[in-house]
Scaffold this active site. Structure first.
Site, PDB file in Angstrom:
ATOM      1  N   PRO A   2       0.903  -1.191  -0.015  1.00  0.00           N
ATOM      2  CA  PRO A   2      -0.131   0.000   0.230  1.00  0.00           C
ATOM      3  C   PRO A   2       0.839   1.409   0.063  1.00  0.00           C
ATOM      4  CG  PRO A   2      -0.832  -1.674   1.704  1.00  0.00           C
ATOM      5  CD  PRO A   2       0.657  -2.053   1.152  1.00  0.00           C
ATOM      6  N   GLU A   3       0.700   2.193  -0.921  1.00  0.00           N
ATOM      7  CA  GLU A   3       1.323   3.471  -0.858  1.00  0.00           C
ATOM      8  C   GLU A   3       0.315   4.635  -0.191  1.00  0.00           C
ATOM      9  OE1 GLU A   3       2.909   4.303  -5.040  1.00  0.00           O
ATOM     10  OE2 GLU A   3       3.469   2.180  -5.186  1.00  0.00           O
ATOM     11  N   LYS A  58       3.580   6.765   4.460  1.00  0.00           N
ATOM     12  CA  LYS A  58       2.609   5.463   4.398  1.00  0.00           C
ATOM     13  C   LYS A  58       2.360   4.862   5.892  1.00  0.00           C
ATOM     14  CE  LYS A  58       5.295   4.334   0.332  1.00  0.00           C
ATOM     15  NZ  LYS A  58       6.204   3.573  -0.461  1.00  0.00           N
ATOM     16  N   HIS A 114      -5.952 -14.594   9.642  1.00  0.00           N
ATOM     17  CA  HIS A 114      -4.682 -13.674   9.857  1.00  0.00           C
ATOM     18  C   HIS A 114      -5.401 -12.451  10.446  1.00  0.00           C
ATOM     19  CE1 HIS A 114      -2.169 -16.334   7.567  1.00  0.00           C
ATOM     20  NE2 HIS A 114      -3.064 -16.324   6.579  1.00  0.00           N
ATOM     21  N   ARG A 136       0.873 -11.707   5.519  1.00  0.00           N
ATOM     22  CA  ARG A 136       2.419 -11.842   5.224  1.00  0.00           C
ATOM     23  C   ARG A 136       3.021 -11.314   6.534  1.00  0.00           C
ATOM     24  NH1 ARG A 136       3.357  -9.962  -0.962  1.00  0.00           N
ATOM     25  NH2 ARG A 136       1.615 -10.675  -1.776  1.00  0.00           N
ATOM     26  N   LYS A 179      22.269  16.363  -9.227  1.00  0.00           N
ATOM     27  CA  LYS A 179      22.231  14.890  -9.139  1.00  0.00           C
ATOM     28  C   LYS A 179      22.294  14.049 -10.369  1.00  0.00           C
ATOM     29  CE  LYS A 179      19.878  14.050  -4.683  1.00  0.00           C
ATOM     30  NZ  LYS A 179      18.875  13.165  -3.972  1.00  0.00           N
ATOM     31  N   ARG A 296      13.589  -2.755  -8.916  1.00  0.00           N
ATOM     32  CA  ARG A 296      11.921  -2.709  -9.135  1.00  0.00           C
ATOM     33  C   ARG A 296      11.509  -2.395 -10.432  1.00  0.00           C
ATOM     34  NH1 ARG A 296       9.851   1.100  -4.077  1.00  0.00           N
ATOM     35  NH2 ARG A 296       8.128   0.111  -4.804  1.00  0.00           N
TER      36      ARG A 296
END
Length: 306
Positions: A2-3, A58, A114, A136, A179, A296
């Protein structure tokens, strides 16, 4: 995982029931999640009224009367649901639009495998349970004092929120100047933008027509001022986050809202998880490609994102 939009959606779904409610007791069904629960967690929160729910990056924060704050992170698969202890007037609300966060709550059901944490509440609508489920067990909960919250180990050093006015092109120019780091990696740095994750970085870069491989410093001029491309990127970040929150987040694998419904932003993805499909930029004949950056998946259109 989840973001920010998913956590914001959960916060908005929980708040109508939890804010102002008495936290009668917390029931821990195991000694740990990703990390052990704080020592005496159950005793520390029992009998305290819930003052407010907030979000930082988050993380969901639950402020209790007396100044203690529960910090909760959903990990990879964590979710909350609200159940009421029995039928009764006003305890179960149904909406014509079940996608509205917090507008639909479920009657009490059998415990699920769970369900690891249960907050027993005396809420304005009657006895209720807020249940944290996490197959998890990558989520976790911690306790902090309100006055020390910003310096807590999980929260200190976080950058600006993409939902606030503090995130502007000048701020990003100061962070990106000089950068050579790829733009996507620079945007995922939580010290720069708090809560921005993989999905929404991909979408914001597509909206602004920028390649995830481009050096972050190329969006800043020699005087460390933002170029127009950085202004457009900043606007795209804010817009994609706002759109995702309005849609209730993205339901890919594990995310559900506090009312048990799903988010819908995944139906609006322009590049994320669309490898091999046509780019949705008007007039573009390119296709979405997937590359791997820092382990990613990155989705973008190399034809129109430069």
């Amino acid at each position: 995982m989840p973001e920010l939009p998913e956590v914001e959606t959960v916060k908005r779904g929980l708040a109508p029931t939890m804010e102002g409610a008495l936290l009668v007791r917390a029931e821990l069904r195991r000694p740990d999640l990703r990390f052990p629960f704080p020592e005496n967690f159950e005793d520390a929160v029992a009998g305290r009224r819930i003052v407010a729910l907030s979000r930082r990056a988050k993380y969901l924060t639950i402020e209790l009367e007396g100044g203690d704050v529960i910090i909760a992170h959903l990990g990879m698969s964590g979710s909350f649901r609200i159940e009421f202890d029995g039928p009764g007037e006003g305890r179960i609300k149904e909406s014509a639009d079940p996608a509205v966060p917090g507008d639909f709550h479920r009657p009490r059901s059998k415990d699920e495998k769970h369900d690891h944490v249960v907050f027993h509440l005396d809420a304005s609508c009657g006895p209720a349970r807020v249940i944290y489920n996490d197959p998890r067990r990558f989520g976790f909960m911690a306790l902090a004092r309100r006055e020390a919250l910003a310096e807590h180990v999980f929260l200190r050093g976080l950058g600006e929120e993409p939902t606030g006015n503090a995130l502007d092109a000048a701020y990003l120019a100061a962070r990106f100047s000089g950068k050579a780091q790829p733009l996507k990696a620079a945007l995922l740095d939580q010290r720069t933008i708090a809560g921005l994750g993989n999905i929404y970085v991909c979408e914001a870069l597509w909206r602004s027509g920028l390649s995830p491989k481009r050096a972050a410093g190329t969006l800043v001029d020699k005087r460390a001022r933002p170029k127009q491309a950085l202004v457009q990127l900043t606007d795209a970040i804010r817009a994609v986050i706002a759109d995702a929150i309005a849609a209730g987040g993205s339901s890919l694998k594990d995310h559900i809202q506090a009312d048990g419904s799903l988010g819908y932003f995944q139906h609006s993805f322009s590049v994320y998880d669309r490898e091999g499909e046509a780019c949705r930029t008007s007039g573009c004949r390119g296709t979405v490609e997937r590359i791997v950056q820092a382990g990613r998946s990155t989705f973008y259109c190399p034809h129109c994102q430069k």
